[in-house]
Design a protein around this motif. Structure first.
Motif, mmCIF file in Angstrom:
data_model
loop_
_atom_site.group_PDB
_atom_site.id
_atom_site.type_symbol
_atom_site.label_atom_id
_atom_site.label_comp_id
_atom_site.label_asym_id
_atom_site.label_seq_id
_atom_site.Cartn_x
_atom_site.Cartn_y
_atom_site.Cartn_z
ATOM 1 N N PRO A 1 -2.517 -4.774 18.623
ATOM 2 C CA PRO A 1 -3.795 -4.518 17.952
ATOM 3 C C PRO A 1 -4.685 -3.617 18.790
ATOM 4 O O PRO A 1 -4.817 -3.826 19.996
ATOM 5 C CB PRO A 1 -4.410 -5.914 17.809
ATOM 6 N N PRO A 2 -5.272 -2.587 18.183
ATOM 7 C CA PRO A 2 -6.128 -1.669 18.953
ATOM 8 C C PRO A 2 -7.440 -2.331 19.329
ATOM 9 O O PRO A 2 -7.904 -3.242 18.651
ATOM 10 C CB PRO A 2 -6.372 -0.519 17.963
ATOM 11 N N ALA A 3 -7.987 -1.891 20.445
ATOM 12 C CA ALA A 3 -9.296 -2.396 20.845
ATOM 13 C C ALA A 3 -10.357 -1.875 19.895
ATOM 14 O O ALA A 3 -10.333 -0.709 19.498
ATOM 15 C CB ALA A 3 -9.622 -1.952 22.276
ATOM 16 N N SER B 1 -4.330 0.181 11.500
ATOM 17 C CA SER B 1 -4.645 -1.192 11.909
ATOM 18 C C SER B 1 -3.529 -2.151 11.517
ATOM 19 O O SER B 1 -3.180 -3.058 12.284
ATOM 20 C CB SER B 1 -5.979 -1.634 11.301
ATOM 21 N N LEU B 2 -2.927 -1.962 10.346
ATOM 22 C CA LEU B 2 -1.817 -2.822 9.926
ATOM 23 C C LEU B 2 -0.576 -2.559 10.779
ATOM 24 O O LEU B 2 0.143 -3.499 11.159
ATOM 25 C CB LEU B 2 -1.505 -2.596 8.449
ATOM 26 N N VAL B 3 -0.313 -1.295 11.098
ATOM 27 C CA VAL B 3 0.812 -0.959 11.969
ATOM 28 C C VAL B 3 0.626 -1.623 13.334
ATOM 29 O O VAL B 3 1.586 -2.155 13.921
ATOM 30 C CB VAL B 3 0.948 0.566 12.130
ATOM 31 N N ALA B 4 -0.601 -1.624 13.844
ATOM 32 C CA ALA B 4 -0.870 -2.244 15.141
ATOM 33 C C ALA B 4 -0.580 -3.738 15.118
ATOM 34 O O ALA B 4 0.006 -4.282 16.061
ATOM 35 C CB ALA B 4 -2.321 -1.984 15.546
ATOM 36 N N VAL B 5 -0.959 -4.410 14.052
ATOM 37 C CA VAL B 5 -0.690 -5.848 13.940
ATOM 38 C C VAL B 5 0.815 -6.100 13.849
ATOM 39 O O VAL B 5 1.362 -6.976 14.521
ATOM 40 C CB VAL B 5 -1.406 -6.451 12.715
ATOM 41 N N ILE B 6 1.504 -5.330 13.014
ATOM 42 C CA ILE B 6 2.952 -5.485 12.837
ATOM 43 C C ILE B 6 3.683 -5.263 14.160
ATOM 44 O O ILE B 6 4.613 -5.996 14.510
ATOM 45 C CB ILE B 6 3.471 -4.506 11.772
ATOM 46 N N ALA C 1 -10.528 2.523 4.899
ATOM 47 C CA ALA C 1 -9.775 2.190 3.682
ATOM 48 C C ALA C 1 -8.501 3.018 3.537
ATOM 49 O O ALA C 1 -7.680 2.711 2.667
ATOM 50 C CB ALA C 1 -10.660 2.398 2.456
ATOM 51 N N THR C 2 -8.316 4.029 4.373
ATOM 52 C CA THR C 2 -7.156 4.925 4.202
ATOM 53 C C THR C 2 -6.298 4.954 5.472
ATOM 54 O O THR C 2 -5.558 4.016 5.739
ATOM 55 C CB THR C 2 -7.632 6.334 3.819
ATOM 56 N N HIS C 3 -6.410 6.030 6.234
ATOM 57 C CA HIS C 3 -5.578 6.153 7.427
ATOM 58 C C HIS C 3 -5.887 5.065 8.444
ATOM 59 O O HIS C 3 -4.986 4.559 9.134
ATOM 60 C CB HIS C 3 -5.777 7.536 8.059
ATOM 61 N N GLY C 4 -7.138 4.673 8.548
ATOM 62 C CA GLY C 4 -7.510 3.602 9.469
ATOM 63 C C GLY C 4 -6.853 2.288 9.103
ATOM 64 O O GLY C 4 -6.441 1.521 9.984
ATOM 65 N N ARG C 5 -6.757 2.009 7.795
ATOM 66 C CA ARG C 5 -6.102 0.766 7.365
ATOM 67 C C ARG C 5 -4.621 0.816 7.701
ATOM 68 O O ARG C 5 -4.048 -0.190 8.145
ATOM 69 C CB ARG C 5 -6.290 0.559 5.851
ATOM 70 N N TYR C 6 -4.006 1.953 7.486
ATOM 71 C CA TYR C 6 -2.589 2.123 7.856
ATOM 72 C C TYR C 6 -2.400 1.822 9.340
ATOM 73 O O TYR C 6 -1.519 1.041 9.724
ATOM 74 C CB TYR C 6 -2.146 3.551 7.527
ATOM 75 N N LEU D 1 0.826 -1.215 0.000
ATOM 76 C CA LEU D 1 0.000 0.000 0.000
ATOM 77 C C LEU D 1 0.857 1.260 0.000
ATOM 78 O O LEU D 1 0.581 2.215 -0.736
ATOM 79 C CB LEU D 1 -0.922 0.011 1.223
ATOM 80 N N LEU D 2 1.899 1.272 0.828
ATOM 81 C CA LEU D 2 2.741 2.465 0.950
ATOM 82 C C LEU D 2 3.413 2.827 -0.369
ATOM 83 O O LEU D 2 3.693 3.999 -0.641
ATOM 84 C CB LEU D 2 3.821 2.256 2.016
ATOM 85 N N ARG D 3 3.680 1.829 -1.193
ATOM 86 C CA ARG D 3 4.338 2.072 -2.471
ATOM 87 C C ARG D 3 3.376 2.612 -3.521
ATOM 88 O O ARG D 3 3.806 3.158 -4.535
ATOM 89 C CB ARG D 3 4.962 0.769 -2.998
ATOM 90 N N GLY D 4 2.072 2.440 -3.294
ATOM 91 C CA GLY D 4 1.080 2.762 -4.320
ATOM 92 C C GLY D 4 0.656 4.217 -4.321
ATOM 93 O O GLY D 4 0.307 4.786 -3.278
#
Length: 331
Positions: free
Chosen positions: A308-310, A299-304, A292-297, A181-184
């Motif tokens: 994970p956020p509540a 949520s993925l950062v939280a998993v990595i 689909a935008t900042h929230g997806r960023y 995603l970051l590359r796109g």
């Protein structure tokens, strides 16, 4: 088993689980010599040789080489060092397999092409410095001349992925998706557009100002957890405890911007919470846009990062409860 007794190779094979040909091979290779030989030329082994053969079988099952085993038996390498070396090898192989699994699972989900196979392998094996550069490039482009409060993009930039040295398959899969995603250009543009529309105008612009943002994510977060806990417990909004919590929130919020909370300001804050409730109930488009935008960023950062956020399970009902408690405190 007698320590001094010598056993023919057939008995040794049955005791060790090795084949007769394997025992002969190790003997001919100089790894383990027979203890004796009969007049007819048959090899014989004592219990110490059998124990070494059992160890050799175990080490071979762990992919130790004959040279490694020979050095250990000759005293050049200790058993501890040999096992430690092979533990490191097995752990490295495990990490490699986990990375391959993450790539394959992602490709299967997406119906990947040959080009994607190459790309995803590169993303998984990317050095830390290159990962950091990819994240920085993303935020540099998203934040360039973005009309939001000063320092806001820099605060967002601090929420970044940090893939651990020994990541899980889920963390690897999340990194593959995020890096892609970051590359796109499309994702970068979508995040930039969302941040501009949300935090470039009122009321988001005020929320993005440093004092308010710091309050929301520090002091406000602490009292917010207590408010959510009280709401989940079924505490009535008009109860003294609920009013105490929302008054604390209102006071801290006012202090963050250099003001002082009053009954009138708590009434205005209640109106604002009801407005947010109404927006959440009626405008699912903005929520989907965030996801689909900042929230997806995020949520993925939280998993990595393994945090994970509540989930916001309460939704607009919580905002209505806070508004009711604020109005009860303002009477």
């Amino acid at each position: 088993m007698d320590d001094n007794e010598l056993y023919p190779i057939g008995d040794v094979a049955r005791r060790t689980g090795l084949s007769v040909s394997a025992i002969r091979y190790y003997s001919d290779a100089g790894v383990i010599a027979p203890t004796g030989v009969t007049e007819a030329g048959y090899r014989l082994y004592d219990v110490r040789a059998i124990a070494r053969l059992e160890l050799i079988r175990t080490l071979r099952d762990l992919d130790a080489t004959l040279d490694d085993i020979r050095q250990m038996i000759d005293g050049e390498t200790s058993l501890h060092d040999l096992l430690a070396t092979h533990l490191e090898l097995v752990e490295r192989q495990e990490r490699d397999l986990r990375a391959r699994r993450a790539v394959l699972r992602t490709l299967v989900k997406q119906g990947g092409t040959a080009a994607q196979v190459t790309l995803m392998h590169k993303l998984v094996s990317m050095p830390d410095e290159e990962r950091e550069r990819l994240v920085d490039d993303f935020w540099n482009e998203v934040g360039e001349d973005l009309d939001v409060p000063p320092g806001f993009v820099e605060r967002l930039r601090t929420m970044r992925p940090s893939l651990p040295e020994d990541p899980t398959a889920a963390q690897l899969e999340a990194w593959i998706e995020l890096a892609d995603l970051l590359r796109g250009e499309e994702f970068r543009g979508a995040v930039r557009s969302y941040l501009r529309d949300t935090y470039g105008t009122f009321p988001g612009r005020r929320m993005a100002a440093a004092p308010v943002w710091d309050f929301i994510h520090e002091e406000g977060a602490k009292v917010g957890e207590e408010i959510v806990e009280a709401y989940r417990s079924g505490l009535p909004a008009a109860s003294p405890r609920a009013q105490e919590l929302v008054v604390r929130m209102a006071n801290a919020s006012a202090e963050a911007v250099g003001g002082q909370a009053t009954a009138e300001s708590r009434e205005r804050l209640a109106t604002a919470f009801l407005l947010v409730e109404e927006i959440q109930r009626e405008d699912s488009h903005e929520e989907a846009r965030y996801d689909a935008t900042h929230g997806r960023y995020l949520s993925l950062v939280a998993v990595i990062n393994g945090t994970p956020p509540a989930g916001d399970e309460e939704g607009p009902e919580l905002f209505a409860w806070i508004a009711a408690a604020l109005r009860a405190s303002a009477r």
